[in-house]
Enzyme design. Structure first.
Site, PDB file in Angstrom:
ATOM      1  CB  CYS A  30      -4.959   0.595   3.567  1.00  0.00           C
ATOM      2  SG  CYS A  30      -3.622   1.519   2.775  1.00  0.00           S
ATOM      3  CB  CYS A  57      -3.176   5.247   4.697  1.00  0.00           C
ATOM      4  SG  CYS A  57      -3.562   5.024   2.954  1.00  0.00           S
TER       5      CYS A  57
END
Length: 77
Positions: free
Chosen positions: A10, A13
């Site tokens: 995501c 991240c």
């Protein structure tokens, strides 16, 4: 130095990975960054909350996006 970013891939991240790259570059440290997205691998590493950052097998950041400045301090220690 081997860095592992644990998470689904995501935006958080991705930001943690970018901050880690910035921190290692600022410190002049060469590194290899691996992104771990498999849930079983994340659990096996002992990560309970993502995103997380592992450095040479040790989890240094878990459940938040650390800034590049925070990561520089952690990597120096």
């Amino acid at each position: 130095m081997k860095l592992k970013i644990y998470g689904s891939g995501c935006k958080k991240c991705q930001q943690l990975a970018a901050n880690a790259e910035t921190a290692t570059r600022a410190l002049g440290i060469g590194c290899e960054i691996e992104k771990v997205t498999d849930v079983n691998d994340i659990v096996d590493a002992g990560v309970l909350r993502t995103p997380a950052l592992g450095v040479n097998g040790e989890i240094l950041v878990e459940g938040k996006v650390a800034s590049a400045t925070e990561l520089e301090k952690l990597l120096k220690a």
